[in-house]
Design an enzyme around this catalytic site. Structure first.
Site, mmCIF file in Angstrom:
data_model
loop_
_atom_site.group_PDB
_atom_site.id
_atom_site.type_symbol
_atom_site.label_atom_id
_atom_site.label_comp_id
_atom_site.label_asym_id
_atom_site.label_seq_id
_atom_site.Cartn_x
_atom_site.Cartn_y
_atom_site.Cartn_z
ATOM 1 N N LYS A 158 -2.993 1.629 -12.610
ATOM 2 C CA LYS A 158 -3.289 2.511 -11.483
ATOM 3 C C LYS A 158 -4.057 3.707 -12.008
ATOM 4 O O LYS A 158 -3.560 4.469 -12.844
ATOM 5 C CB LYS A 158 -1.990 2.971 -10.817
ATOM 6 C CG LYS A 158 -2.237 3.758 -9.533
ATOM 7 C CD LYS A 158 -1.008 3.695 -8.642
ATOM 8 C CE LYS A 158 -1.235 4.450 -7.340
ATOM 9 N NZ LYS A 158 -0.153 4.286 -6.402
ATOM 10 N N GLY A 198 -6.243 -3.200 -5.385
ATOM 11 C CA GLY A 198 -5.790 -2.393 -4.266
ATOM 12 C C GLY A 198 -6.312 -0.986 -4.354
ATOM 13 O O GLY A 198 -6.786 -0.547 -5.400
ATOM 14 N N GLU A 199 -6.204 -0.309 -3.260
ATOM 15 C CA GLU A 199 -6.624 1.086 -3.239
ATOM 16 C C GLU A 199 -5.591 1.916 -2.515
ATOM 17 O O GLU A 199 -5.089 1.518 -1.473
ATOM 18 C CB GLU A 199 -7.968 1.213 -2.519
ATOM 19 C CG GLU A 199 -8.606 2.569 -2.716
ATOM 20 C CD GLU A 199 -10.080 2.567 -2.374
ATOM 21 O OE1 GLU A 199 -10.658 1.464 -2.356
ATOM 22 O OE2 GLU A 199 -10.622 3.631 -2.131
ATOM 23 N N GLY A 200 -5.275 3.036 -3.082
ATOM 24 C CA GLY A 200 -4.230 3.850 -2.491
ATOM 25 C C GLY A 200 -4.739 5.204 -2.082
ATOM 26 O O GLY A 200 -5.932 5.424 -1.994
ATOM 27 N N GLY A 201 -3.847 6.108 -1.871
ATOM 28 C CA GLY A 201 -4.198 7.429 -1.374
ATOM 29 C C GLY A 201 -5.055 8.223 -2.338
ATOM 30 O O GLY A 201 -5.986 8.892 -1.949
ATOM 31 N N ASP A 248 8.351 4.983 1.946
ATOM 32 C CA ASP A 248 7.290 4.135 2.498
ATOM 33 C C ASP A 248 7.630 2.686 2.253
ATOM 34 O O ASP A 248 6.798 1.911 1.789
ATOM 35 C CB ASP A 248 5.952 4.506 1.845
ATOM 36 C CG ASP A 248 4.768 3.863 2.579
ATOM 37 O OD1 ASP A 248 3.693 3.790 1.978
ATOM 38 O OD2 ASP A 248 4.950 3.424 3.731
ATOM 39 N N VAL A 251 -5.799 0.465 -7.807
ATOM 40 C CA VAL A 251 -4.997 -0.339 -8.717
ATOM 41 C C VAL A 251 -5.829 -1.521 -9.184
ATOM 42 O O VAL A 251 -6.469 -2.200 -8.375
ATOM 43 C CB VAL A 251 -3.728 -0.855 -8.001
ATOM 44 C CG1 VAL A 251 -2.852 -1.586 -9.003
ATOM 45 C CG2 VAL A 251 -2.965 0.300 -7.389
#
Lengths: 191, 933
Positions: B111, B88-91, B204, B95
């Site tokens: 992360k 995954g990719e976040g702000g 969120d 991850v």
């Protein structure tokens, strides 16, 4: 869009007083409510400015010709808010109300004004005057400082807004900071 | 510097020189500046300043342009972890799935902060997320295992890898029915409650952040990604910043609460999370979101969230048209059944969670989960106002599975019993009409199976008595049914105010619980608590304490059962209070409050009950300000939980009003009393004992404010009501009678007043024996009567007895002791016993000064009286200080009686005259004359 425009590639167009007024109101209101409601220790200008930016872009507002103009107007609005606050606090103190001792602007940092701090009015005004002098000497440099301190933009964001490379911004920043320190009379005033 | 070129050069030099160690700068400057001394000087100056300011970049992170994150290759090692793949990719980071070998072999989620991102803010935000997760320790929240820094200097943290799917997808894939979905949801709420208690708001919440995995054969909910979470208290975590790219908004819009969507001044708190939970519940139940954006219309969506009411679940399902049957199928049912299932409770729960106004929502994730739990247990939920029919429906549903033999009997009993007890709370039993019973039956029948319900008009009491007889003799072979029925009967009798019968059933239930679950069981302890409650209601506080000892003995050794222990402590506090042992009571009340706070939290109505008990005890100890604060707290909690029309809220309101009155905050007290009476009339109807008490309280206040005309009709109404309700002795009736007596006194109807007082006193003695506060009060009032009749010796005798009585029961600093002492002093004055009067007042002042909350008017009056006694004892100088110093305070108070104001002024005139201060004396004389008009 009316209003005087300085035709300089690195200078955003001058925002109209109407835009500025609206922006000022929004930022002020937001700042006020944040300060009132949250027990946060810090309330950086970055947050506020970006929130308002999102809000305005969500509205699809066509009033801002480009992001640069918005952020420079925001910087201007934040500057006024900061000065107003410092003035109000100073008046309070003179009136005999005890408050926290006023903080100096952290010149070693000078990124993102923090509204939760009661800045020393004198110093804020001095900074302002010094910035004006810097503007005469290095227009873009002064703009960089304004965008970074008052509007809380990062180096990358500033670069994007002004349409130059980050490296350029860093260079401007290094220079401007050192110069301001000199202009404000001496060693880094820490917070 | 006078041109751009030089400036640019200077900047370039500065940039390069600053990056070099000091030793090597000289060479660079030589190179660049050459012969230009001015340039060099300026460069050196600026370099010096730059150094003084310190570096502005953390040295490990050379600022780089934000570029897309370079992928970390598989097989790469970071610390003891081996990167497997990106998940995954976040702000501000990505991850990865990683493998850990030592000390445990497992898969983890790693992360990693975005390489190249540098600003202190981003770093702080990353660290904040890690801290937030590390704070928490709950099975429904992903665990943080580790944190570190890579060789390049990028921070990372390692957490539990949750191999699961988003809760909505999981529920659909597994085709979970509504019940199972609700249970999953409860897990989610529990996790969120834990986070909230740690002071963290998620901000969120959405299905992709709520994953479900399987642990064995059970489904386990895990909340992940507190990336935009914010701590509100406790740990000083750095504030996060908003993402600057327009279009990536904090929180996913569809799940955002109205206050988040409007960036409005209301601010964001735990209830914003509750809203998001509500949206997820909505989605779980009906397979669609309350608000959907058609196109990519972010603004439109935010506006909907802010302004538009969410469609009801059933409406929403309809609006989905052809998709509805598929949605129902994923819930293992068909469309019509789903509609039926969703209608009612679930719609109410969802609506309450989705209220625009945060204060109208559930106050916490826990209360939301509880209501879901109540729904699952067929109990009435908080989100719906407790209409009678609704409550009965629930009761029938609850018992439907229980009855084997005599189903119709059970159903009939139950709804008669509960209907009657509930109805009693709405209006007086005797005024029921046949139509009313029929109406109930109709409502009942629409929900329950057609029961063999009789339409004849039978008195509820007869039914109950018959039922009671049968229950105690039959059903021996079916203890569970028996227990259920006993519970119903107990509640029914309790509702009718028949406490001795209720007690009898409470005893039986103790036996029943012991039989079913064992003598040392939690259930037995709970039953003992209820028995104690009934005993207290029936004014058998000492027996109650014995029972409570048994309960606490059982509970002491149990690991769980805190609520029951807290309840036992609270009941003990009430019992001690009734016995007049206030310091014992306070101690236990405080323990009860603390225990409730720990086990159910400070928003719960049980906690509120304990706080209210504490308040009542504090009041008796004279700690009025603390008592007021406590009662306000209890009132706020109860109002929030029940709304304004609930009996408990009314109790708190009238307790608070009393406290305000005792502190002389008359305006507030009056308006609160009036509000209470109005609500009581609405909720209970005319002729109800609670209403009578409410009217009485208001009347007493009005009388104290000397508004006798307004007070009289209220008093009489109250007495009327109570005589009808209580054929025999009752403390409320005694109080009413003596209040009317007091009224007659004011109207100078002394003979009638005396009759009332003596009747009240006799009743109190019969109820409580001679040595009790209530008796003291009537003695005091009789003394007042004697005084008015100028029978001073009798007045003195009565007042001394009353005062002695008070001092045996109350703290010396209690305001009433001062009041009685003051009155006694006046009686002594009339008999010329100035020396004795002086002793009384000196003693009183000493006690009054010790009070935590000092009463200025009370103190002033004591001083004034003391001054008067000194004046008559020949010490005019001391008298003057006391009298003149106190008179203004007395004149200013609204409730201080006119004639005593006159006395005070007269005393002032006297002392000044004695001291030959004629001018001052005549000023006061004038005021006295004006007063007398």
């Amino acid at each position: 869009m009316s209003g005087a425009e300085r035709a300089h590639p690195t200078n955003p167009g001058e925002p109209t007083s109407e835009m500025l007024r609206v922006l000022y109101e929004q930022l002020r209101e937001l700042a006020h409510s944040r300060l009132r409601n949250e027990r946060a220790g810090t309330l950086r200008s970055t947050e506020l400015v970006h929130e308002v930016y999102l809000r305005l872009s969500a509205e699809g507002s066509k009033k801002w010709a480009n992001r640069a103009q918005f952020f420079s107007a925001a910087a201007e609005a934040m500057r006024r808010i900061l000065i107003d606050r410092a003035r109000a606090r100073a008046a309070e103190k003179r009136g005999g109300i005890e408050g926290r001792p006023q903080q100096k602007v952290s010149l070693s940092d000078l990124t993102a004004a923090d509204l939760a701090i009661d800045y020393d009015l004198e110093q804020i005004l001095e900074l302002d005057r010094a910035l004006e002098r810097l503007q005469a000497l290095d227009d873009r440099g002064a703009t960089v400082v304004r965008l970074r301190f008052y509007a809380g933009l990062s180096v990358d964001e500033t670069a994007e807004v002004l349409g130059v490379t980050s490296r350029t911004i860093k260079r401007d920043w290094t220079f401007a900071r050192a110069w301001l320190l000199g202009a404000l009379g001496g060693a880094a005033a820490g917070a | 510097m006078d041109n751009r070129g030089s400036l640019d050069r200077l900047k370039s030099i500065l940039e390069r020189a600053a990056a070099l160690p000091t030793g090597e700068r000289g060479k660079l400057l030589d190179q660049e500046c050459g012969q230009d001394a001015e340039l060099r000087a300026e460069a050196e100056r600026l370099l010096g300043l730059h150094d003084a300011a310190g570096s502005f970049l953390p040295s490990r992170h050379p600022d780089a342009i934000s570029a897309p994150l370079p992928a970390i290759p598989e097989g790469r090692h970071i610390g003891p972890y081996t990167i497997l793949e990106k998940i995954g990719e976040g702000g501000f980071g990505a991850v990865y799935l990683a493998r850990q070998e030592q000390p445990i072999r497992r898969n983890v989620a790693l992360k990693l902060m975005r390489a190249g991102a540098s600003s202190a803010q981003v770093l702080a935000r990353f660290e904040a997320e890690r801290q937030v997760l590390a704070l928490m320790d709950h099975p429904n929240i992903a665990v943080v295992y580790d944190a570190g820094v890579t060789e390049e200097g990028d921070p990372y943290f390692v957490m539990e890898h949750v191999a699961g799917s988003p809760i909505t997808k999981y529920a659909d894939d597994e085709r979970l029915g509504v019940e199972d979905r609700l249970r999953l949801f409860q897990q989610l709420c529990e996790g969120m409650q834990h986070a909230h208690q740690k002071g963290v708001i998620h901000r969120d919440l959405k299905p992709s952040n709520v994953l479900v995995t399987r642990a064995g054969d059970k489904a386990l909910v895990k909340v992940i990604d507190f990336g935009v979470a914010k701590a509100v208290a406790g740990e000083r975590l750095t504030q996060e910043t908003m993402h600057t790219q327009a279009g990536v908004v904090i929180g996913t819009p569809e799940y955002m609460s109205p206050e988040q969507a409007s960036l409005s001044p209301s601010g964001v708190d735990t209830r914003s999370d509750v809203y998001s939970l509500g949206v997820m519940l909505y989605e779980l139940l009906v397979g669609a979101l309350p608000f959907d954006r058609g196109t990519d219309d972010l603004l439109g969506l935010l506006q909907l969230i802010r302004d538009k009411e969410p469609p009801r679940l059933t409406t929403r399902l309809d609006s989905l048209g052809a998709a509805a049957p598929e949605i129902a199928a994923r819930r293992r049912t068909d469309r019509h059944s789903l509609v039926r299932r969703l209608r009612g409770d679930l719609e109410s729960i969802v609506n309450k969670a989705l209220e625009k106004e945060p204060s109208r929502r559930y106050s916490s994730a826990a209360t939301l989960a509880e209501d879901v739990g109540r729904h699952l247990a067929n109990l009435p939920i908080l989100a719906r106002s407790p209409s009678t029919a609704y409550q009965i429906q629930k009761l029938v549903a609850r018992h439907r599975g229980v009855a084997a033999i005599g189903a119709t009997l059970v159903v009939a009993l139950i709804f008669f019993g509960v209907a009657m007890s509930v109805m009693y709370n709405q209006q007086r039993l005797e005024r029921q009409k046949a139509e009313h019973i029929n109406q109930f039956l109709q409502e009942m029948l629409s929900a329950a199976d057609p029961a063999n319900a009789r339409g004849d008009q039978v008195l509820a009491r007869d039914i109950l008595d018959r039922a009671a007889k049968r229950v105690t003799t039959e059903f021996d072979d079916n203890p569970k049914v028996r227990d259920s029925l006993l519970e119903t009967l107990q509640q029914a009798y309790d509702g009718l105010g028949m406490s001795s019968e209720a007690t009898r059933f409470a005893h039986l239930r103790v036996e029943s619980a012991t039989q079913l679950h064992g003598p040392k069981s939690l259930e037995a302890a709970a039953a003992l608590n209820r028995l104690a409650d009934a005993l207290i209601d029936g004014a058998h506080a000492d027996s109650a304490l014995v029972v409570l000892d048994q309960a606490t003995a059982i509970l002491k050794d149990k690991r769980s059962g805190s609520p029951q222990m807290a309840s036992a402590l609270g009941l003990s506090a009430v019992a001690f209070h009734d016995l007049g042992k206030f310091s014992e009571s306070e101690k236990l009340a405080r323990e009860s409050v603390e225990l409730y706070r720990q086990c159910v939290g400070a928003q719960d109505t049980l906690y509120a009950g304990a706080v209210s008990t504490l308040s009542v005890t504090l009041e008796k100890e004279g700690q009025l300000a603390d008592a007021e604060a406590a009662q306000r707290e209890a009132l706020a909690i109860r109002k929030e939980a029940w709304g304004p029309d609930h009996p408990d809220v009314l109790v708190s309101m009238s307790n608070l009003a009393k406290l305000l009155k005792m502190q002389r905050k008359y305006a507030e007290a009056e308006s609160l009393y009036r509000e209470t009476v109005a609500t009581e009339r609405r909720v209970f109807g005319d002729g109800h004992p609670i209403l009578a008490k409410g009217i009485n309280n208001l009347a007493v206040l009005l009388k104290q404010l000397q508004r006798y005309d307004e007070a009289e009709p209220l008093y009489l109404e109250c007495l009327e009501m109570q005589r009808r309700m209580f054929p025999g002795d009752h403390p409320d009736l005694a109080a009413s009678i003596s209040n009317v007596g007091a009224l007659y006194m004011k109207q100078l109807r002394y003979d009638e007043a005396e009759k009332m007082y003596r009747e009240a006193m006799a009743m109190n003695i019969r109820l409580y024996g001679e040595d009790h506060l209530n008796v003291a009060r009537t003695q005091h009032m009789l003394a007042g009567l004697m005084y008015s009749r100028k029978n001073y010796p009798e007045a003195e005798k009565l007042e001394r007895e009353a005062l002695d009585n008070l001092m045996r029961h109350l703290e010396p600093s209690h305001p009433d002791i001062a009041v009685y002492s003051q009155f006694l002093t006046q009686v002594l004055f009339r008999q010329g016993k100035y020396a004795e009067a002086r002793e009384v007042m000196e003693r009183s002042l000493a006690c009054q000064m010790k009070a935590t909350d000092q009463d200025p008017v009370g103190l002033a009056w004591s001083r004034n009286l003391l001054g008067q006694s000194l004046l008559h004892g020949g010490n005019a100088a001391a008298a003057e200080t006391l009298i003149v110093g106190s008179v203004e305070t007395l004149l200013a108070d609204a409730t201080f009686q006119q004639r005593w104001k006159g006395d005070a002024l007269q005393a002032t005139v006297d002392v000044l005259t004695t001291l030959k201060k004629e001018n001052e004396a005549s000023a006061y004389r004038t005021r006295l004359a004006e007063l007398k008009k």
